[in-house]
Design an enzyme around this catalytic site. Sequence first.
Site, PDB file in Angstrom:
ATOM      1  N   ASP A  28       3.756   9.100  -0.629  1.00  7.14           N
ATOM      2  CA  ASP A  28       2.463   8.505  -0.271  1.00  7.14           C
ATOM      3  C   ASP A  28       2.137   7.434  -1.308  1.00  7.14           C
ATOM      4  OD1 ASP A  28       0.093   8.273   1.138  1.00  7.14           O
ATOM      5  OD2 ASP A  28      -0.326  10.433   1.099  1.00  7.14           O
ATOM      6  N   HIS A  77       0.817  -1.223   0.000  1.00  5.23           N
ATOM      7  CA  HIS A  77       0.000   0.000   0.000  1.00  5.23           C
ATOM      8  C   HIS A  77       0.848   1.269   0.000  1.00  5.23           C
ATOM      9  CE1 HIS A  77      -4.036  -1.827   0.694  1.00  5.23           C
ATOM     10  NE2 HIS A  77      -3.263  -2.847   1.014  1.00  5.23           N
TER      11      HIS A  77
HETATM   12  P1  ADQ Z   1      -2.880   6.019   4.975  1.00  9.40           P
HETATM   13  O1  ADQ Z   1      -1.456   6.432   5.119  1.00  9.40           O
HETATM   14  O2  ADQ Z   1      -3.619   5.842   6.231  1.00  9.40           O
HETATM   15  O3  ADQ Z   1      -3.019   4.719   4.077  1.00  9.40           O
HETATM   16  P2  ADQ Z   1      -4.768   7.502   3.126  1.00  9.40           P
HETATM   17  O4  ADQ Z   1      -4.729   6.827   1.827  1.00  9.40           O
HETATM   18  O5  ADQ Z   1      -4.848   8.987   3.011  1.00  9.40           O
HETATM   19  O6  ADQ Z   1      -3.526   7.213   4.061  1.00  9.40           O
HETATM   20  O7  ADQ Z   1      -6.030   6.967   3.901  1.00  9.40           O
HETATM   21  C1  ADQ Z   1      -6.402   7.500   5.119  1.00  9.40           C
HETATM   22  C2  ADQ Z   1      -7.850   7.127   5.416  1.00  9.40           C
HETATM   23  O8  ADQ Z   1      -8.116   7.470   6.750  1.00  9.40           O
HETATM   24  C3  ADQ Z   1      -8.836   7.877   4.522  1.00  9.40           C
HETATM   25  O9  ADQ Z   1      -9.889   7.040   4.189  1.00  9.40           O
HETATM   26  C4  ADQ Z   1      -9.292   9.025   5.437  1.00  9.40           C
HETATM   27  O10 ADQ Z   1     -10.607   9.457   5.198  1.00  9.40           O
HETATM   28  C5  ADQ Z   1      -9.193   8.395   6.802  1.00  9.40           C
HETATM   29  N1  ADQ Z   1      -8.882   9.444   7.782  1.00  9.40           N
HETATM   30  C6  ADQ Z   1      -7.771  10.165   7.858  1.00  9.40           C
HETATM   31  N2  ADQ Z   1      -7.873  11.070   8.864  1.00  9.40           N
HETATM   32  C7  ADQ Z   1      -9.076  10.904   9.405  1.00  9.40           C
HETATM   33  C8  ADQ Z   1      -9.780  11.536  10.470  1.00  9.40           C
HETATM   34  N3  ADQ Z   1      -9.284  12.535  11.170  1.00  9.40           N
HETATM   35  N4  ADQ Z   1     -11.007  11.089  10.761  1.00  9.40           N
HETATM   36  C9  ADQ Z   1     -11.532  10.096  10.058  1.00  9.40           C
HETATM   37  N5  ADQ Z   1     -10.939   9.469   9.050  1.00  9.40           N
HETATM   38  C10 ADQ Z   1      -9.721   9.867   8.727  1.00  9.40           C
HETATM   39  C11 ADQ Z   1      -2.089   3.824   3.424  1.00  9.40           C
HETATM   40  C12 ADQ Z   1      -1.076   4.487   2.477  1.00  9.40           C
HETATM   41  C13 ADQ Z   1      -1.809   5.332   1.450  1.00  9.40           C
HETATM   42  C14 ADQ Z   1      -2.807   4.465   0.681  1.00  9.40           C
HETATM   43  C15 ADQ Z   1      -3.700   3.696   1.639  1.00  9.40           C
HETATM   44  C16 ADQ Z   1      -4.578   2.670   0.913  1.00  9.40           C
HETATM   45  O11 ADQ Z   1      -0.159   5.292   3.225  1.00  9.40           O
HETATM   46  O12 ADQ Z   1      -0.881   5.938   0.549  1.00  9.40           O
HETATM   47  O13 ADQ Z   1      -3.613   5.297  -0.129  1.00  9.40           O
HETATM   48  O14 ADQ Z   1      -2.927   2.966   2.596  1.00  9.40           O
HETATM   49  O15 ADQ Z   1      -3.845   1.824   0.109  1.00  9.40           O
END
Ligand code: ADQ
Length: 463
Positions: free
Chosen positions: A358, A154
């Site tokens: 990311d 991921h």
């Molecule tokens: P993450 O590093 O966690 O995931 P991201 O892809 O942005 O990053 O996903 C975060 C998730 O958490 C989103 O669905 C977001 O809505 C939720 N989230 C974040 N902050 C929040 C908050 N304050 N309250 C509620 N929800 C919140 C890892 C990798 C990414 C990749 C994903 C999926 O680092 O690059 O996109 O896995 O493969």
Amino acid sequence: MAGRLIVISNRIPLEGPGSGGLVVALHEALTDRGGIWIGAQETDADTASEKFTRHEAPGYEKLTFELTAKDQEEYYLGFSNSVLWPLCHRRTDLIDFESRYADGYERVNRRLAHMLAEILEPEDRVWVHDYHFFPLACFLRELGVKNRVGYFLHIPFPNGSDLPALPHHETFIDWISSYDLIGLQTQRDVAVCLEFFRGHPKAELLLDGSAKYGSRTTQVRSFPIGIDVDVMLQAADARRADATLRLGDGERLIIGVDRLDYSKGLVNRLKAMESWLQHREPDEPRATLLQIAPPSREKVLAYREIRDEMELLTGKINGEYSEIDWTPVRYIHKPVERELLAALYRRADVGLVTSLADGMNLVAKEYVASQDPEDPGVLVLSNFAGAAEQMPDALIVNPYDVDEVGEAISQALRMPLDERKARYRELMRGVQEQDIRWWTRAYLDALARCPVNLATETEGSCD
Ligand code: ADQ
């Protein structure tokens, strides 16, 4: 296809189907196809059980393996999050290595491989998720497992030139080549991974884009992860956001949503906001940055440090630019429930993603999916987020250049409706076409079509 689907991820929802795109997608894939989902569960015991614990789940089985406090410290916080996470996010300077972390990582992966090998049937397909399990297939092969085993990373694939920062880095090629299919988020990651194989004296790239190492061949392909678009659309009610936010008359909203992680470029984001405030023309409307950044991995030093830095900088910017009726940065250090999040995305004029590295960044896609098609906001997106490859209609920025990001904020706030709509339509088309269900199907179809490697011996060793 015959055989069960067996999914392995560190995190597993034990109460109900769970929430969040990936968790829901895996739940659906298993409900449709049947199979087993395996994940970790903490235990207070000093020794982890060698057997899985079974949990109730309709349509498929959920199994957990135990992590003791020592496992949690060494395998999870230690090797996974203090060594592999910074390595893959191009921050070798933040690697905090202790040899017990490598021991713990190997111990947990070996234990899981043994437990898995005991329950595998010949036709089962295994789908392993993320950096917590790089060596799992290698340990399975050592045990003679011939099943198709696929992997999805991921986060970004590590640069070959950074890999020597890993202890026993020579084994990394044995770890990853033990998988039949390596799924990555972007073409850029595929190029980095293939370059790694190409640079190895004993590996060879084949014409179909797969990599051969010893007697094994591994397919390397990109599968950009998507989101559940309908869930975001249904939840996105801007009126709810207005009632909660109480912005001033004509005040615009910029939103950032991230775990509090150094890879997300949060400090650069605040500095870009500062740059925008500094260069703001007198006739430009006020805008507030709502930064939602819930705590994450706070037991790791680098995460505590970023928290301090954010608090300091928010205070400095607000100290300098606040008015009696306007606070330019609202920094919330808490999770927000999904419905409110969708409403806030919809209300926001600008979605700001400034990751320094990311894998994909789902927030960029969630922001687009939540917009009002008649009055959409503008996505400002870092070139270093995997999402940038699929979303060229966002305002793509270099997050290291805070003035450039500041200018993009200004451009986004001034963008005419026609241009906003045109950009939104293109972005939304991509988000809808390659949603989370597309992603699961695309990966599992590719895994099913993968040629089977009959060889289980690896060229080198797994440890
Ligand atoms: P993450 O590093 O966690 O995931 P991201 O892809 O942005 O990053 O996903 C975060 C998730 O958490 C989103 O669905 C977001 O809505 C939720 N989230 C974040 N902050 C929040 C908050 N304050 N309250 C509620 N929800 C919140 C890892 C990798 C990414 C990749 C994903 C999926 O680092 O690059 O996109 O896995 O493969």
